[in-house]
Design a protein around this motif. Structure first.
Motif, PDB file in Angstrom:
ATOM      1  N   ASN A 126       0.856  -1.189   0.000  1.00 30.47           N
ATOM      2  CA  ASN A 126       0.000   0.000   0.000  1.00 30.47           C
ATOM      3  C   ASN A 126       0.888   1.235   0.000  1.00 30.47           C
ATOM      4  OD1 ASN A 126      -1.494   2.321   1.447  1.00 30.47           O
ATOM      5  ND2 ASN A 126      -3.151   0.911   0.940  1.00 30.47           N
ATOM      6  N   PHE A 127       0.691   2.084  -0.987  1.00 33.30           N
ATOM      7  CA  PHE A 127       1.425   3.342  -1.083  1.00 33.30           C
ATOM      8  C   PHE A 127       0.431   4.469  -1.334  1.00 33.30           C
ATOM      9  CE2 PHE A 127       4.429   0.118  -2.791  1.00 33.30           C
ATOM     10  CZ  PHE A 127       5.420   0.226  -1.828  1.00 33.30           C
ATOM     11  N   ASN A 128       0.543   5.517  -0.566  1.00 35.32           N
ATOM     12  CA  ASN A 128      -0.334   6.692  -0.721  1.00 35.32           C
ATOM     13  C   ASN A 128      -1.812   6.315  -0.663  1.00 35.32           C
ATOM     14  OD1 ASN A 128       1.882   8.353  -1.015  1.00 35.32           O
ATOM     15  ND2 ASN A 128       1.820   8.332  -3.254  1.00 35.32           N
ATOM     16  N   GLY A 129      -2.132   5.304   0.144  1.00 34.40           N
ATOM     17  CA  GLY A 129      -3.529   4.901   0.271  1.00 34.40           C
ATOM     18  C   GLY A 129      -4.021   4.023  -0.856  1.00 34.40           C
ATOM     19  N   ASN A 130      -3.134   3.644  -1.781  1.00 33.50           N
ATOM     20  CA  ASN A 130      -3.502   2.792  -2.912  1.00 33.50           C
ATOM     21  C   ASN A 130      -2.972   1.383  -2.681  1.00 33.50           C
ATOM     22  OD1 ASN A 130      -4.506   5.108  -4.331  1.00 33.50           O
ATOM     23  ND2 ASN A 130      -2.397   5.602  -4.900  1.00 33.50           N
ATOM     24  N   ASP A 131      -3.856   0.394  -2.807  1.00 33.69           N
ATOM     25  CA  ASP A 131      -3.448  -1.003  -2.690  1.00 33.69           C
ATOM     26  C   ASP A 131      -2.935  -1.496  -4.036  1.00 33.69           C
ATOM     27  OD1 ASP A 131      -4.137  -1.339   0.023  1.00 33.69           O
ATOM     28  OD2 ASP A 131      -6.251  -1.592  -0.523  1.00 33.69           O
ATOM     29  N   TRP A 132      -1.718  -2.019  -4.038  1.00 32.59           N
ATOM     30  CA  TRP A 132      -1.104  -2.503  -5.267  1.00 32.59           C
ATOM     31  C   TRP A 132      -0.816  -3.996  -5.174  1.00 32.59           C
ATOM     32  CZ3 TRP A 132      -0.540   0.392  -9.602  1.00 32.59           C
ATOM     33  CH2 TRP A 132      -0.604   1.791  -9.466  1.00 32.59           C
ATOM     34  N   ASN A 133      -1.112  -4.715  -6.238  1.00 33.78           N
ATOM     35  CA  ASN A 133      -0.666  -6.090  -6.422  1.00 33.78           C
ATOM     36  C   ASN A 133       0.537  -6.034  -7.354  1.00 33.78           C
ATOM     37  OD1 ASN A 133      -2.722  -7.502  -4.918  1.00 33.78           O
ATOM     38  ND2 ASN A 133      -4.141  -6.931  -6.555  1.00 33.78           N
ATOM     39  N   ILE A 134       1.656  -6.601  -6.923  1.00 40.71           N
ATOM     40  CA  ILE A 134       2.892  -6.503  -7.681  1.00 40.71           C
ATOM     41  C   ILE A 134       3.310  -7.898  -8.116  1.00 40.71           C
ATOM     42  CG2 ILE A 134       5.280  -5.684  -7.656  1.00 40.71           C
ATOM     43  CD1 ILE A 134       4.448  -3.853  -5.292  1.00 40.71           C
ATOM     44  N   TYR A 135       3.362  -8.104  -9.432  1.00 37.32           N
ATOM     45  CA  TYR A 135       3.686  -9.400 -10.014  1.00 37.32           C
ATOM     46  C   TYR A 135       5.069  -9.339 -10.652  1.00 37.32           C
ATOM     47  CZ  TYR A 135      -1.426 -10.035  -9.817  1.00 37.32           C
ATOM     48  OH  TYR A 135      -2.731 -10.111  -9.420  1.00 37.32           O
ATOM     49  N   PHE A 136       5.831 -10.411 -10.470  1.00 36.91           N
ATOM     50  CA  PHE A 136       7.156 -10.524 -11.079  1.00 36.91           C
ATOM     51  C   PHE A 136       7.120 -11.672 -12.079  1.00 36.91           C
ATOM     52  CE2 PHE A 136       7.631  -8.678  -6.917  1.00 36.91           C
ATOM     53  CZ  PHE A 136       8.565  -7.666  -7.092  1.00 36.91           C
ATOM     54  N   THR A 137       7.487 -11.390 -13.328  1.00 37.20           N
ATOM     55  CA  THR A 137       7.476 -12.428 -14.340  1.00 37.20           C
ATOM     56  C   THR A 137       8.608 -12.193 -15.327  1.00 37.20           C
ATOM     57  OG1 THR A 137       6.067 -13.596 -15.947  1.00 37.20           O
ATOM     58  CG2 THR A 137       5.844 -11.193 -15.839  1.00 37.20           C
ATOM     59  N   ASP A 153      14.927  -4.714 -20.023  1.00 40.06           N
ATOM     60  CA  ASP A 153      15.603  -5.461 -21.079  1.00 40.06           C
ATOM     61  C   ASP A 153      16.692  -6.369 -20.502  1.00 40.06           C
ATOM     62  OD1 ASP A 153      15.876  -5.390 -24.247  1.00 40.06           O
ATOM     63  OD2 ASP A 153      17.898  -5.507 -23.404  1.00 40.06           O
ATOM     64  N   GLY A 154      16.929  -7.487 -21.177  1.00 32.96           N
ATOM     65  CA  GLY A 154      17.936  -8.425 -20.711  1.00 32.96           C
ATOM     66  C   GLY A 154      19.336  -7.847 -20.693  1.00 32.96           C
ATOM     67  N   SER A 155      19.572  -6.811 -21.499  1.00 38.27           N
ATOM     68  CA  SER A 155      20.895  -6.185 -21.539  1.00 38.27           C
ATOM     69  C   SER A 155      20.998  -4.954 -20.644  1.00 38.27           C
ATOM     70  CB  SER A 155      21.244  -5.795 -22.984  1.00 38.27           C
ATOM     71  OG  SER A 155      20.291  -4.879 -23.498  1.00 38.27           O
ATOM     72  N   SER A 156      19.972  -4.728 -19.822  1.00 40.99           N
ATOM     73  CA  SER A 156      20.001  -3.583 -18.910  1.00 40.99           C
ATOM     74  C   SER A 156      21.093  -3.750 -17.861  1.00 40.99           C
ATOM     75  CB  SER A 156      18.642  -3.440 -18.208  1.00 40.99           C
ATOM     76  OG  SER A 156      18.693  -2.458 -17.184  1.00 40.99           O
ATOM     77  N   ASP A 157      21.628  -2.624 -17.403  1.00 45.88           N
ATOM     78  CA  ASP A 157      22.630  -2.682 -16.337  1.00 45.88           C
ATOM     79  C   ASP A 157      21.987  -2.736 -14.957  1.00 45.88           C
ATOM     80  OD1 ASP A 157      21.592  -0.134 -16.340  1.00 45.88           O
ATOM     81  OD2 ASP A 157      23.511   0.895 -16.151  1.00 45.88           O
ATOM     82  N   ILE A 158      20.658  -2.785 -14.922  1.00 42.33           N
ATOM     83  CA  ILE A 158      19.933  -2.871 -13.657  1.00 42.33           C
ATOM     84  C   ILE A 158      19.719  -4.340 -13.296  1.00 42.33           C
ATOM     85  CG2 ILE A 158      17.796  -2.300 -12.450  1.00 42.33           C
ATOM     86  CD1 ILE A 158      19.612   0.081 -13.134  1.00 42.33           C
ATOM     87  N   ASN A 159      20.031  -4.692 -12.071  1.00 42.57           N
ATOM     88  CA  ASN A 159      19.839  -6.062 -11.604  1.00 42.57           C
ATOM     89  C   ASN A 159      18.357  -6.295 -11.323  1.00 42.57           C
ATOM     90  OD1 ASN A 159      19.866  -8.568 -10.455  1.00 42.57           O
ATOM     91  ND2 ASN A 159      21.077  -8.003  -8.670  1.00 42.57           N
ATOM     92  N   SER A 160      17.735  -7.123 -12.164  1.00 45.02           N
ATOM     93  CA  SER A 160      16.301  -7.387 -11.998  1.00 45.02           C
ATOM     94  C   SER A 160      16.022  -8.868 -11.817  1.00 45.02           C
ATOM     95  CB  SER A 160      15.534  -6.868 -13.219  1.00 45.02           C
ATOM     96  OG  SER A 160      16.017  -7.474 -14.413  1.00 45.02           O
ATOM     97  N   THR A 161      17.055  -9.659 -11.566  1.00 41.01           N
ATOM     98  CA  THR A 161      16.860 -11.093 -11.400  1.00 41.01           C
ATOM     99  C   THR A 161      16.356 -11.450 -10.016  1.00 41.01           C
ATOM    100  OG1 THR A 161      19.188 -11.352 -10.764  1.00 41.01           O
ATOM    101  CG2 THR A 161      18.657 -11.614 -13.098  1.00 41.01           C
TER     102      THR A 161
END
Length: 225
Positions: free
Chosen positions: A101-112, A155-163
């Protein structure tokens, strides 16, 4: 003490003073993502982390933004029933959302994850597939009159760690975005049954079949593809 030693001491003192200033104000905390890019639509507004540009604004209720440096695409949209849409996504393996919940908003967060299709018939190397795969985070929030969706495609070539589920992509990009979001009620929101080319009754029937299938009736969707 000669002049040379005095100069060396003064330089050391200056370096210590500058270092103290840098650490005190977080200028050397390794996070270059203090820069933010605000955005505003008819149904949602907030701030992306980093330098993000608007790439597609042709549709009133669907907008696409891109962080070219880090190869992240943000697609934001609204529909009358985002919860029903996620039920359909669950058939494709998008399940077990984290709830926040952020700012009073309920969020469902999916990772795929998604792997780009290829026409090559050769056996590909597993490491190559992993490098090409895109990590996707879907954030969904259903309000009384409409639902909201944010797709973060890394993207798979991003420098951000998203694994890692709660790795850099989430802590440094997704969570700050959700914390900034203000959801707005808008008029003439797209109806999910129309997006699928169905009547309201037909779509309701399809959702009922989806729920039967998820409850264990594997034959529920046979003949309804």
């Amino acid at each position: 003490m000669n002049d040379k030693n005095i100069i060396i001491i003064l330089i050391i003192v200056a370096i210590i003073a500058v270092a103290g200033f840098i650490f005190a104000f977080g200028l050397f905390d390794g996070n270059e993502n203090m820069e933010t890019t605000p955005f505003k639509t008819d149904f949602m507004e907030g701030s992306f982390v980093g330098n993000v540009t608007l790439e597609n604004d042709k549709e009133k209720f669907m907008h696409s933004y891109e962080d070219k440096k880090h190869k992240i695409t943000y697609n934001i949209s609204t529909i009358d029933n985002s919860s029903a849409l996620m039920e359909i996504y669950e058939l494709q393996g998008v399940t077990n959302p984290e709830q926040r919940n952020f700012n009073g908003n309920d969020w469902n967060i999916y990772f795929t994850k998604a792997v780009p299709t290829t026409n090559s018939t050769n056996n590909s190397d597993d490491n190559s597939d992993n490098n090409n795969s895109m990590n996707i985070i879907i954030c969904e929030s259903q309000a009384k009159k409409q639902g909201y969706l944010i797709y973060i495609i890394i993207d798979g070539s991003s420098d951000i760690n998203s694994t890692n589920i709660y790795g850099e992509s989430y802590t440094d990009y997704v969570e700050p975005l959700l914390k900034s979001i203000v959801l707005k009620e808008s008029k003439n929101v797209p109806r999910i049954h129309e997006e699928f080319g169905l009547t309201k009754e037909q779509f309701k029937h399809q959702i009922e079949l989806v729920r039967e299938y998820k409850s264990g009736n594997a034959s529920a969707l046979q003949g309804n593809q």
